[in-house]
Design an enzyme around this catalytic site. Structure first.
Site, PDB file in Angstrom:
ATOM      1  N   SER A 133       0.863  -1.026   0.024  1.00  0.00           N
ATOM      2  CA  SER A 133       0.001  -0.023  -0.027  1.00  0.00           C
ATOM      3  C   SER A 133       1.041   1.283  -0.070  1.00  0.00           C
ATOM      4  O   SER A 133       1.521   1.524  -0.933  1.00  0.00           O
ATOM      5  CB  SER A 133      -1.000   0.020   1.079  1.00  0.00           C
ATOM      6  OG  SER A 133      -1.827   0.834   0.911  1.00  0.00           O
ATOM      7  N   HIS A 169      -4.846  -1.836  -4.131  1.00  0.00           N
ATOM      8  CA  HIS A 169      -6.208  -2.031  -3.743  1.00  0.00           C
ATOM      9  C   HIS A 169      -7.002  -1.941  -4.758  1.00  0.00           C
ATOM     10  O   HIS A 169      -8.103  -1.380  -4.606  1.00  0.00           O
ATOM     11  CB  HIS A 169      -6.493  -1.219  -2.379  1.00  0.00           C
ATOM     12  CG  HIS A 169      -5.648  -1.650  -1.257  1.00  0.00           C
ATOM     13  ND1 HIS A 169      -5.092  -2.474  -0.843  1.00  0.00           N
ATOM     14  CD2 HIS A 169      -4.871  -0.507  -0.679  1.00  0.00           C
ATOM     15  CE1 HIS A 169      -4.124  -2.397   0.081  1.00  0.00           C
ATOM     16  NE2 HIS A 169      -3.949  -0.973   0.251  1.00  0.00           N
TER      17      HIS A 169
END
Length: 254
Positions: A133, A169
Protein backbone atom coordinates in the site's frame (compact mmCIF):
# COMPACT_ATOMS: atom_id res chain seq x y z
CA UNK A 1 23.55 -10.35 0.54
CA UNK A 2 22.76 -7.89 -2.29
CA UNK A 3 20.51 -8.87 -5.18
CA UNK A 4 22.22 -8.93 -8.58
CA UNK A 5 20.27 -5.82 -9.69
CA UNK A 6 18.31 -3.08 -7.91
CA UNK A 7 15.02 -4.77 -7.03
CA UNK A 8 11.64 -3.56 -5.77
CA UNK A 9 8.60 -5.66 -4.85
CA UNK A 10 5.59 -3.31 -4.70
CA UNK A 11 2.43 -4.95 -3.40
CA UNK A 12 -1.10 -4.89 -2.14
CA UNK A 13 -0.42 -7.80 0.21
CA UNK A 14 2.28 -9.66 2.09
CA UNK A 15 0.71 -10.70 5.39
CA UNK A 16 -1.71 -13.45 6.40
CA UNK A 17 -3.20 -14.98 9.53
CA UNK A 18 -0.64 -17.05 11.40
CA UNK A 19 -0.93 -20.49 13.00
CA UNK A 20 1.40 -19.93 15.97
CA UNK A 21 1.33 -16.14 15.80
CA UNK A 22 -1.53 -13.76 15.04
CA UNK A 23 0.02 -12.74 11.72
CA UNK A 24 2.54 -14.38 9.43
CA UNK A 25 4.55 -13.41 6.40
CA UNK A 26 2.74 -14.41 3.22
CA UNK A 27 4.21 -15.48 -0.15
CA UNK A 28 4.83 -11.95 -1.43
CA UNK A 29 7.29 -11.23 1.39
CA UNK A 30 8.78 -14.69 1.02
CA UNK A 31 9.31 -13.94 -2.67
CA UNK A 32 11.11 -10.69 -1.81
CA UNK A 33 13.44 -12.73 0.41
CA UNK A 34 14.01 -15.21 -2.41
CA UNK A 35 14.87 -12.39 -4.81
CA UNK A 36 17.51 -11.10 -2.40
CA UNK A 37 19.54 -14.23 -3.06
CA UNK A 38 20.33 -14.74 0.60
CA UNK A 39 21.66 -18.18 1.48
CA UNK A 40 21.65 -17.74 5.24
CA UNK A 41 19.12 -16.62 7.82
CA UNK A 42 17.22 -13.78 6.10
CA UNK A 43 17.70 -10.28 7.49
CA UNK A 44 14.69 -8.00 7.23
CA UNK A 45 14.28 -4.37 8.26
CA UNK A 46 10.74 -3.08 8.73
CA UNK A 47 9.59 0.54 8.59
CA UNK A 48 6.14 1.37 9.93
CA UNK A 49 6.44 5.13 9.39
CA UNK A 50 3.14 5.32 7.48
CA UNK A 51 1.19 4.14 10.52
CA UNK A 52 3.20 6.10 13.09
CA UNK A 53 5.59 3.32 14.14
CA UNK A 54 3.01 1.39 16.17
CA UNK A 55 4.95 -0.70 18.66
CA UNK A 56 2.16 -3.29 18.97
CA UNK A 57 2.46 -3.99 15.23
CA UNK A 58 6.23 -4.24 15.52
CA UNK A 59 5.68 -6.88 18.19
CA UNK A 60 3.31 -8.83 15.93
CA UNK A 61 5.94 -8.82 13.19
CA UNK A 62 8.63 -9.89 15.66
CA UNK A 63 6.56 -12.98 16.44
CA UNK A 64 5.98 -13.66 12.74
CA UNK A 65 9.72 -13.40 12.06
CA UNK A 66 10.54 -15.76 14.92
CA UNK A 67 8.16 -18.37 13.48
CA UNK A 68 9.65 -17.91 9.99
CA UNK A 69 13.21 -18.17 11.29
CA UNK A 70 14.15 -14.69 10.08
CA UNK A 71 16.04 -11.87 11.77
CA UNK A 72 13.90 -8.72 11.91
CA UNK A 73 14.85 -5.21 12.94
CA UNK A 74 12.77 -2.03 12.93
CA UNK A 75 13.64 1.53 11.99
CA UNK A 76 11.25 3.71 14.00
CA UNK A 77 11.25 7.46 13.45
CA UNK A 78 8.71 8.42 16.14
CA UNK A 79 9.55 10.14 18.35
CA UNK A 80 13.18 10.00 17.23
CA UNK A 81 15.15 7.54 15.08
CA UNK A 82 15.51 4.25 16.94
CA UNK A 83 19.05 3.65 15.66
CA UNK A 84 22.06 5.95 15.37
CA UNK A 85 22.68 5.16 11.70
CA UNK A 86 19.55 4.01 9.79
CA UNK A 87 21.46 3.80 6.52
CA UNK A 88 23.99 1.35 7.94
CA UNK A 89 21.21 -0.88 9.26
CA UNK A 90 19.32 -0.75 5.96
CA UNK A 91 22.45 -1.64 3.99
CA UNK A 92 22.92 -4.75 6.15
CA UNK A 93 19.44 -6.05 5.27
CA UNK A 94 18.48 -8.57 2.63
CA UNK A 95 14.99 -7.06 2.40
CA UNK A 96 13.44 -3.80 3.58
CA UNK A 97 9.67 -4.02 4.05
CA UNK A 98 7.56 -0.85 4.38
CA UNK A 99 4.08 -1.06 5.91
CA UNK A 100 0.88 0.67 4.93
CA UNK A 101 -0.87 3.77 6.23
CA UNK A 102 -0.44 7.37 5.15
CA UNK A 103 1.94 7.65 2.21
CA UNK A 104 1.83 11.46 2.45
CA UNK A 105 3.00 11.41 6.06
CA UNK A 106 5.56 8.72 5.30
CA UNK A 107 7.15 10.80 2.54
CA UNK A 108 7.24 13.94 4.67
CA UNK A 109 8.88 12.18 7.62
CA UNK A 110 11.37 10.31 5.45
CA UNK A 111 12.44 13.54 3.77
CA UNK A 112 12.80 15.28 7.12
CA UNK A 113 15.28 12.57 8.13
CA UNK A 114 17.04 12.35 4.75
CA UNK A 115 15.77 8.84 4.05
CA UNK A 116 14.70 9.77 0.53
CA UNK A 117 18.37 9.87 -0.51
CA UNK A 118 19.29 6.99 1.79
CA UNK A 119 16.81 4.70 0.06
CA UNK A 120 18.17 5.58 -3.35
CA UNK A 121 21.61 4.42 -2.21
CA UNK A 122 20.22 1.31 -0.50
CA UNK A 123 18.29 0.36 -3.65
CA UNK A 124 21.37 0.81 -5.84
CA UNK A 125 23.37 -1.32 -3.41
CA UNK A 126 21.09 -4.30 -4.12
CA UNK A 127 18.97 -4.46 -0.98
CA UNK A 128 15.49 -5.59 -2.04
CA UNK A 129 12.95 -2.86 -1.28
CA UNK A 130 9.35 -3.91 -0.75
CA UNK A 131 6.14 -2.96 0.89
CA UNK A 132 2.38 -2.85 0.89
CA UNK A 133 0.00 0.00 0.00
CA UNK A 134 1.80 3.18 1.15
CA UNK A 135 4.91 0.98 1.15
CA UNK A 136 4.27 0.29 -2.52
CA UNK A 137 3.29 3.76 -3.73
CA UNK A 138 6.31 5.41 -2.10
CA UNK A 139 8.83 3.92 -4.55
CA UNK A 140 6.89 5.29 -7.54
CA UNK A 141 6.20 8.81 -8.85
CA UNK A 142 2.87 8.71 -7.04
CA UNK A 143 -0.57 7.17 -6.93
CA UNK A 144 -3.93 7.45 -5.23
CA UNK A 145 -4.25 7.90 -1.49
CA UNK A 146 -6.69 8.48 1.36
CA UNK A 147 -3.94 10.28 3.30
CA UNK A 148 -5.84 13.57 3.01
CA UNK A 149 -9.27 12.27 3.98
CA UNK A 150 -11.97 9.72 3.11
CA UNK A 151 -12.11 10.78 -0.55
CA UNK A 152 -9.15 9.57 -2.56
CA UNK A 153 -6.74 12.11 -4.00
CA UNK A 154 -3.54 12.06 -6.02
CA UNK A 155 -0.09 12.03 -4.49
CA UNK A 156 2.64 12.96 -6.97
CA UNK A 157 5.80 13.42 -4.90
CA UNK A 158 6.88 9.82 -4.35
CA UNK A 159 10.56 8.91 -4.23
CA UNK A 160 10.36 8.13 -7.98
CA UNK A 161 12.91 5.34 -7.92
CA UNK A 162 10.42 3.92 -10.43
CA UNK A 163 9.18 6.32 -13.15
CA UNK A 164 5.58 5.14 -12.97
CA UNK A 165 2.41 5.73 -11.02
CA UNK A 166 1.12 3.01 -8.72
CA UNK A 167 -2.43 1.98 -7.94
CA UNK A 168 -2.97 -0.23 -4.89
CA UNK A 169 -6.08 -2.08 -3.65
CA UNK A 170 -7.36 -1.89 -7.20
CA UNK A 171 -10.15 -4.43 -6.72
CA UNK A 172 -11.21 -3.76 -3.14
CA UNK A 173 -11.79 0.01 -2.98
CA UNK A 174 -14.31 1.25 -5.54
CA UNK A 175 -12.78 4.72 -6.01
CA UNK A 176 -9.30 3.46 -6.90
CA UNK A 177 -9.74 2.31 -10.52
CA UNK A 178 -11.70 5.32 -11.87
CA UNK A 179 -9.41 7.81 -10.16
CA UNK A 180 -6.26 6.15 -11.49
CA UNK A 181 -7.71 6.19 -14.98
CA UNK A 182 -8.71 9.84 -14.74
CA UNK A 183 -5.31 10.90 -13.38
CA UNK A 184 -3.48 9.04 -16.14
CA UNK A 185 -5.79 10.44 -18.83
CA UNK A 186 -5.19 13.98 -17.53
CA UNK A 187 -1.43 13.48 -17.37
CA UNK A 188 -1.30 13.93 -13.58
CA UNK A 189 0.21 10.44 -13.29
CA UNK A 190 2.46 8.76 -15.87
CA UNK A 191 1.88 5.19 -17.01
CA UNK A 192 0.61 3.50 -13.86
CA UNK A 193 0.95 -0.07 -12.65
CA UNK A 194 -1.82 -1.35 -10.39
CA UNK A 195 -2.39 -4.36 -8.14
CA UNK A 196 -5.43 -6.16 -6.82
CA UNK A 197 -5.20 -7.19 -3.18
CA UNK A 198 -2.74 -10.07 -2.88
CA UNK A 199 -0.71 -9.10 -5.97
CA UNK A 200 2.79 -7.69 -6.26
CA UNK A 201 4.92 -6.08 -8.96
CA UNK A 202 8.58 -7.06 -9.35
CA UNK A 203 10.93 -4.45 -10.79
CA UNK A 204 14.56 -5.02 -11.75
CA UNK A 205 16.12 -1.63 -12.10
CA UNK A 206 13.22 0.43 -13.42
CA UNK A 207 11.76 -2.35 -15.59
CA UNK A 208 8.59 -4.16 -14.54
CA UNK A 209 9.58 -7.78 -15.10
CA UNK A 210 6.76 -9.72 -13.50
CA UNK A 211 3.50 -9.61 -11.58
CA UNK A 212 3.14 -12.25 -8.86
CA UNK A 213 0.23 -13.23 -6.64
CA UNK A 214 -0.40 -14.88 -3.29
CA UNK A 215 -4.17 -15.05 -4.03
CA UNK A 216 -5.47 -17.00 -7.00
CA UNK A 217 -7.58 -15.20 -9.58
CA UNK A 218 -6.28 -11.69 -8.83
CA UNK A 219 -4.75 -9.37 -11.40
CA UNK A 220 -2.27 -6.61 -12.11
CA UNK A 221 -2.84 -3.82 -14.61
CA UNK A 222 -1.02 -1.24 -16.70
CA UNK A 223 -2.89 2.02 -17.31
CA UNK A 224 -1.52 4.23 -20.09
CA UNK A 225 -2.54 7.56 -21.61
CA UNK A 226 -3.54 7.45 -25.24
CA UNK A 227 -4.46 10.18 -27.71
CA UNK A 228 -5.88 9.99 -31.19
CA UNK A 229 -7.75 7.28 -33.04
CA UNK A 230 -10.08 4.96 -31.12
CA UNK A 231 -8.37 5.86 -27.83
CA UNK A 232 -9.53 9.47 -28.03
CA UNK A 233 -12.73 10.63 -26.34
CA UNK A 234 -15.45 12.31 -28.38
CA UNK A 235 -14.27 15.76 -27.28
CA UNK A 236 -10.74 15.05 -28.52
CA UNK A 237 -9.21 14.62 -25.08
CA UNK A 238 -6.90 11.79 -24.11
CA UNK A 239 -8.24 8.76 -22.35
CA UNK A 240 -6.80 5.97 -20.25
CA UNK A 241 -6.29 2.48 -21.63
CA UNK A 242 -6.08 -0.41 -19.16
CA UNK A 243 -4.31 -3.70 -19.89
CA UNK A 244 -4.53 -6.66 -17.52
CA UNK A 245 -1.28 -8.41 -16.60
CA UNK A 246 -1.76 -12.01 -15.53
CA UNK A 247 0.31 -12.66 -12.38
CA UNK A 248 2.35 -15.76 -11.76
CA UNK A 249 0.85 -17.60 -8.79
CA UNK A 250 3.44 -18.00 -6.03
CA UNK A 251 3.99 -21.21 -4.04
CA UNK A 252 1.76 -21.20 -0.97
CA UNK A 253 -0.90 -19.00 -2.60
CA UNK A 254 -4.44 -19.39 -1.38
Amino acid sequence: MPADAPTIVATSGGMKAGRRSRVAFAPLVEHAVELSGTTGRPKLVHLGTASGDQRWWNAELDEAAAVAGWDLRHVNLFSMPSVDDPEALLLEADVVWVGGGSVVNLLAVWRAHGLDEVFRRVWRAGVVLGGVSAGSICWHVGGTTDSFGPSLRAVTDGLALLPYGNGVHYDSEAERRPLVQRLVAEGVLPTTHCTDDGVGLVYRGTELVEAVSEVRGKGAYTVTRATGGPDQDDDGSARAVEERLEPRVLPGAR
